[in-house]
Design an enzyme around this catalytic site. Structure first.
Site, PDB file in Angstrom:
ATOM      1  N   ARG A 194      10.766  -1.005  11.568  1.00 19.12           N
ATOM      2  CA  ARG A 194       9.676  -0.729  12.499  1.00 19.12           C
ATOM      3  C   ARG A 194       9.644  -1.767  13.619  1.00 19.12           C
ATOM      4  O   ARG A 194       9.888  -2.943  13.397  1.00 19.12           O
ATOM      5  CB  ARG A 194       8.333  -0.770  11.735  1.00 19.12           C
ATOM      6  CG  ARG A 194       8.016   0.542  11.068  1.00 19.12           C
ATOM      7  CD  ARG A 194       6.826   0.468  10.143  1.00 19.12           C
ATOM      8  NE  ARG A 194       5.649  -0.233  10.674  1.00 19.12           N
ATOM      9  CZ  ARG A 194       4.506  -0.354  10.009  1.00 19.12           C
ATOM     10  NH1 ARG A 194       4.377   0.174   8.790  1.00 19.12           N
ATOM     11  NH2 ARG A 194       3.499  -0.999  10.534  1.00 19.12           N
TER      12      ARG A 194
ATOM     13  N   ARG B 199      11.355  -5.379   5.522  1.00 18.14           N
ATOM     14  CA  ARG B 199      11.028  -3.977   5.231  1.00 18.14           C
ATOM     15  C   ARG B 199      11.902  -3.029   6.051  1.00 18.14           C
ATOM     16  O   ARG B 199      12.176  -3.267   7.212  1.00 18.14           O
ATOM     17  CB  ARG B 199       9.551  -3.718   5.545  1.00 18.14           C
ATOM     18  CG  ARG B 199       9.181  -2.241   5.435  1.00 18.14           C
ATOM     19  CD  ARG B 199       7.701  -2.030   5.282  1.00 18.14           C
ATOM     20  NE  ARG B 199       6.949  -2.348   6.496  1.00 18.14           N
ATOM     21  CZ  ARG B 199       5.625  -2.225   6.569  1.00 18.14           C
ATOM     22  NH1 ARG B 199       4.917  -1.834   5.513  1.00 18.14           N
ATOM     23  NH2 ARG B 199       5.006  -2.542   7.681  1.00 18.14           N
TER      24      ARG B 199
ATOM     25  N   LYS C  51       0.831  -1.207   0.000  1.00 17.51           N
ATOM     26  CA  LYS C  51       0.000   0.000   0.000  1.00 17.51           C
ATOM     27  C   LYS C  51       0.870   1.264   0.000  1.00 17.51           C
ATOM     28  O   LYS C  51       0.655   2.165  -0.806  1.00 17.51           O
ATOM     29  CB  LYS C  51      -0.940   0.006   1.220  1.00 17.51           C
ATOM     30  CG  LYS C  51      -1.866  -1.212   1.274  1.00 17.51           C
ATOM     31  CD  LYS C  51      -2.823  -1.163   2.450  1.00 17.51           C
ATOM     32  CE  LYS C  51      -2.160  -1.249   3.820  1.00 17.51           C
ATOM     33  NZ  LYS C  51      -1.446  -2.514   4.081  1.00 17.51           N
TER      34      LYS C  51
ATOM     35  N   ARG D 215     -10.090   0.324   8.687  1.00 14.40           N
ATOM     36  CA  ARG D 215      -9.614  -1.026   8.980  1.00 14.40           C
ATOM     37  C   ARG D 215     -10.685  -1.853   9.673  1.00 14.40           C
ATOM     38  O   ARG D 215     -10.438  -3.036   9.958  1.00 14.40           O
ATOM     39  CB  ARG D 215      -8.405  -0.939   9.909  1.00 14.40           C
ATOM     40  CG  ARG D 215      -7.049  -1.178   9.249  1.00 14.40           C
ATOM     41  CD  ARG D 215      -6.022  -1.088  10.368  1.00 14.40           C
ATOM     42  NE  ARG D 215      -4.743  -1.668  10.071  1.00 14.40           N
ATOM     43  CZ  ARG D 215      -3.737  -1.032   9.482  1.00 14.40           C
ATOM     44  NH1 ARG D 215      -3.888   0.182   9.022  1.00 14.40           N
ATOM     45  NH2 ARG D 215      -2.576  -1.635   9.335  1.00 14.40           N
TER      46      ARG D 215
ATOM     47  N   ARG E  75      -0.651  -9.451  13.121  1.00 11.67           N
ATOM     48  CA  ARG E  75      -1.267  -8.414  12.288  1.00 11.67           C
ATOM     49  C   ARG E  75      -2.041  -9.039  11.124  1.00 11.67           C
ATOM     50  O   ARG E  75      -3.097  -8.534  10.735  1.00 11.67           O
ATOM     51  CB  ARG E  75      -0.193  -7.445  11.780  1.00 11.67           C
ATOM     52  CG  ARG E  75       0.252  -6.462  12.868  1.00 11.67           C
ATOM     53  CD  ARG E  75       1.623  -5.877  12.625  1.00 11.67           C
ATOM     54  NE  ARG E  75       1.725  -5.122  11.413  1.00 11.67           N
ATOM     55  CZ  ARG E  75       2.875  -4.898  10.758  1.00 11.67           C
ATOM     56  NH1 ARG E  75       4.015  -5.384  11.223  1.00 11.67           N
ATOM     57  NH2 ARG E  75       2.882  -4.195   9.672  1.00 11.67           N
TER      58      ARG E  75
HETATM   59  P1  ADP Z   1       0.994  -1.704   7.536  1.00 15.94           P
HETATM   60  O1  ADP Z   1       1.792  -0.742   6.675  1.00 15.94           O
HETATM   61  O2  ADP Z   1       1.842  -2.813   7.999  1.00 15.94           O
HETATM   62  O3  ADP Z   1      -0.297  -2.088   6.886  1.00 15.94           O
HETATM   63  P2  ADP Z   1       0.206   0.536   9.178  1.00 15.94           P
HETATM   64  O4  ADP Z   1       1.419   1.406   9.125  1.00 15.94           O
HETATM   65  O5  ADP Z   1      -0.961   0.919   8.336  1.00 15.94           O
HETATM   66  O6  ADP Z   1       0.637  -0.959   8.886  1.00 15.94           O
HETATM   67  O7  ADP Z   1      -0.297   0.421  10.677  1.00 15.94           O
HETATM   68  C1  ADP Z   1       0.588   0.101  11.740  1.00 15.94           C
HETATM   69  C2  ADP Z   1      -0.223  -0.041  13.022  1.00 15.94           C
HETATM   70  O8  ADP Z   1      -0.882   1.192  13.323  1.00 15.94           O
HETATM   71  C3  ADP Z   1      -1.339  -1.075  12.977  1.00 15.94           C
HETATM   72  O9  ADP Z   1      -0.878  -2.386  13.288  1.00 15.94           O
HETATM   73  C4  ADP Z   1      -2.299  -0.539  14.047  1.00 15.94           C
HETATM   74  O10 ADP Z   1      -1.835  -0.836  15.364  1.00 15.94           O
HETATM   75  C5  ADP Z   1      -2.187   0.957  13.861  1.00 15.94           C
HETATM   76  N1  ADP Z   1      -3.189   1.477  12.892  1.00 15.94           N
HETATM   77  C6  ADP Z   1      -2.946   2.099  11.706  1.00 15.94           C
HETATM   78  N2  ADP Z   1      -4.098   2.441  11.092  1.00 15.94           N
HETATM   79  C7  ADP Z   1      -5.105   2.025  11.914  1.00 15.94           C
HETATM   80  C8  ADP Z   1      -6.524   2.062  11.833  1.00 15.94           C
HETATM   81  N3  ADP Z   1      -7.158   2.575  10.781  1.00 15.94           N
HETATM   82  N4  ADP Z   1      -7.222   1.517  12.876  1.00 15.94           N
HETATM   83  C9  ADP Z   1      -6.612   1.000  13.944  1.00 15.94           C
HETATM   84  N5  ADP Z   1      -5.283   0.907  14.075  1.00 15.94           N
HETATM   85  C10 ADP Z   1      -4.527   1.424  13.078  1.00 15.94           C
HETATM   86  P1  ADP Z   2       2.042  -1.929   3.187  1.00 10.84           P
HETATM   87  O1  ADP Z   2       2.022  -0.408   3.197  1.00 10.84           O
HETATM   88  O2  ADP Z   2       0.862  -2.513   2.462  1.00 10.84           O
HETATM   89  O3  ADP Z   2       2.225  -2.508   4.545  1.00 10.84           O
HETATM   90  P2  ADP Z   2       4.656  -1.628   1.872  1.00 10.84           P
HETATM   91  O4  ADP Z   2       4.409  -0.782   0.681  1.00 10.84           O
HETATM   92  O5  ADP Z   2       5.327  -1.010   3.040  1.00 10.84           O
HETATM   93  O6  ADP Z   2       3.290  -2.379   2.319  1.00 10.84           O
HETATM   94  O7  ADP Z   2       5.499  -2.893   1.370  1.00 10.84           O
HETATM   95  C1  ADP Z   2       5.913  -3.910   2.292  1.00 10.84           C
HETATM   96  C2  ADP Z   2       7.310  -4.380   1.912  1.00 10.84           C
HETATM   97  O8  ADP Z   2       7.242  -5.102   0.672  1.00 10.84           O
HETATM   98  C3  ADP Z   2       8.319  -3.258   1.697  1.00 10.84           C
HETATM   99  O9  ADP Z   2       9.571  -3.714   2.168  1.00 10.84           O
HETATM  100  C4  ADP Z   2       8.320  -3.053   0.180  1.00 10.84           C
HETATM  101  O10 ADP Z   2       9.589  -2.579  -0.289  1.00 10.84           O
HETATM  102  C5  ADP Z   2       8.044  -4.469  -0.330  1.00 10.84           C
HETATM  103  N1  ADP Z   2       7.233  -4.477  -1.558  1.00 10.84           N
HETATM  104  C6  ADP Z   2       6.244  -3.619  -1.915  1.00 10.84           C
HETATM  105  N2  ADP Z   2       5.700  -3.956  -3.105  1.00 10.84           N
HETATM  106  C7  ADP Z   2       6.364  -5.070  -3.518  1.00 10.84           C
HETATM  107  C8  ADP Z   2       6.266  -5.904  -4.685  1.00 10.84           C
HETATM  108  N3  ADP Z   2       5.354  -5.649  -5.646  1.00 10.84           N
HETATM  109  N4  ADP Z   2       7.097  -6.961  -4.759  1.00 10.84           N
HETATM  110  C9  ADP Z   2       8.008  -7.218  -3.777  1.00 10.84           C
HETATM  111  N5  ADP Z   2       8.153  -6.480  -2.660  1.00 10.84           N
HETATM  112  C10 ADP Z   2       7.348  -5.409  -2.527  1.00 10.84           C
END
Ligand code: ADP
Ligand code: ADP
Ligand code: ZN
Length: 219
Positions: free
Chosen positions: A163, A130, A16, A91, A174
């Site tokens: 992170r 990551r 994302k 979420r 998660r």
């Molecule tokens: P990821 O990139 O791995 O999808 P995020 O950066 O979006 O994770 O979120 C990291 C953490 O922040 C989540 O595990 C949760 O604890 C909190 N968080 C983020 N967005 C939300 C939301 N919309 N509702 C509840 N918790 C959230």
């Molecule tokens: P999210 O925001 O959904 O949690 P991220 O964009 O942070 O996901 O991506 C999670 C990890 O996967 C990062 O280390 C990123 O560099 C890697 N990644 C993202 N897109 C791809 C892809 N299409 N193929 C392989 N690795 C990817």
């Protein structure tokens, strides 16, 4: 009109954040990441940040009223007038309902929900490798998308870090939380006919092409 009132949805690690940068560049809408905003509050040690950190470290969701409040404030900023990209929100079903109400109040509605789909084993590999930029939050991956200089962000020269919640045990929790609380949103938005399902198991550039085709041409 709400064509550019966008949501990017998908399990942790789906890409994302990675896709968000290409989407905001293409459509000129602000990237609104609740995860980034919460980590900012943690870094600044605000009362809300200290409370949120307890949930984040376990891979649990921060309570709905907290994140809904953050998003409500953010959507009142004038840069969202032509659209926005919500990343990591909603979420839960109550969050989605709150968002629908906020938008209805300003005669807007969710235009498109980009659902990025990737299998669990690939997600675990992506998340545990990551690294995030301390300054601009851009994600990279030590194997799949390495920075040109180890430990340094290609985009801004900031320092890369891992992170606290990108450890294997927290990642598995998660993913479980995603299945139980967030995946039902796909059906919720299916009923509004705004979902685009995207195969996230392709190279990032190919994913972006599919995403842009789903959102449509730039106005
Ligand atoms: P990821 O990139 O791995 O999808 P995020 O950066 O979006 O994770 O979120 C990291 C953490 O922040 C989540 O595990 C949760 O604890 C909190 N968080 C983020 N967005 C939300 C939301 N919309 N509702 C509840 N918790 C959230
Ligand atoms: P999210 O925001 O959904 O949690 P991220 O964009 O942070 O996901 O991506 C999670 C990890 O996967 C990062 O280390 C990123 O560099 C890697 N990644 C993202 N897109 C791809 C892809 N299409 N193929 C392989 N690795 C990817
Ligand atoms: Zn950076």
């Amino acid at each position: 009109m709400a064509q550019f009132d966008l949501i990017i949805l998908g399990p942790p690690g789906a890409g994302k954040g990675t896709q968000a940068s290409g989407i905001v560049e293409t459509y000129g809408v602000p990237h609104i990441s609740t995860g980034d905003m919460l980590r900012d509050a943690v870094k600044n040690q605000t009362a809300m940040g200290l409370e949120a950190k307890k949930y984040m470290d376990k891979g649990e969701l921060v309570p709905d009223e907290v994140v809904i409040g953050i998003v409500r404030d953010r959507l009142q900023q004038p840069d969202t007038s032509k659209g926005f990209l919500l990343d990591g929100f909603p979420r839960t079903i109550p969050q989605a309902e709150a968002l629908d109400q906020m938008l209805a109040g300003i005669e807007r509605n969710v235009g498109k929900v980009i659902a990025i789909l990737v299998n669990d084993e690939a997600l675990v590999k992506r998340l545990t490798g990551r690294r995030i930029c301390r300054d601009c939050q851009a994600p990279v991956h030590v194997v799949f998308n390495p920075p040109k200089v180890e430990g340094i962000c290609d985009k801004c020269g900031g320092e890369l870090y891992q992170r606290d919640d990108d450890t294997e045990a927290t990642v598995r929790n998660r993913l479980e939380v995603y299945r139980q609380q967030t995946e039902p949103l796909i059906e919720y938005y299916d009923k509004q006919s705004v979902i685009a399902r995207i195969d996230g198991d392709q190279a990032p550039g190919a994913v972006l092409e599919d995403v842009k085709a789903a959102i449509g041409p730039v106005l």
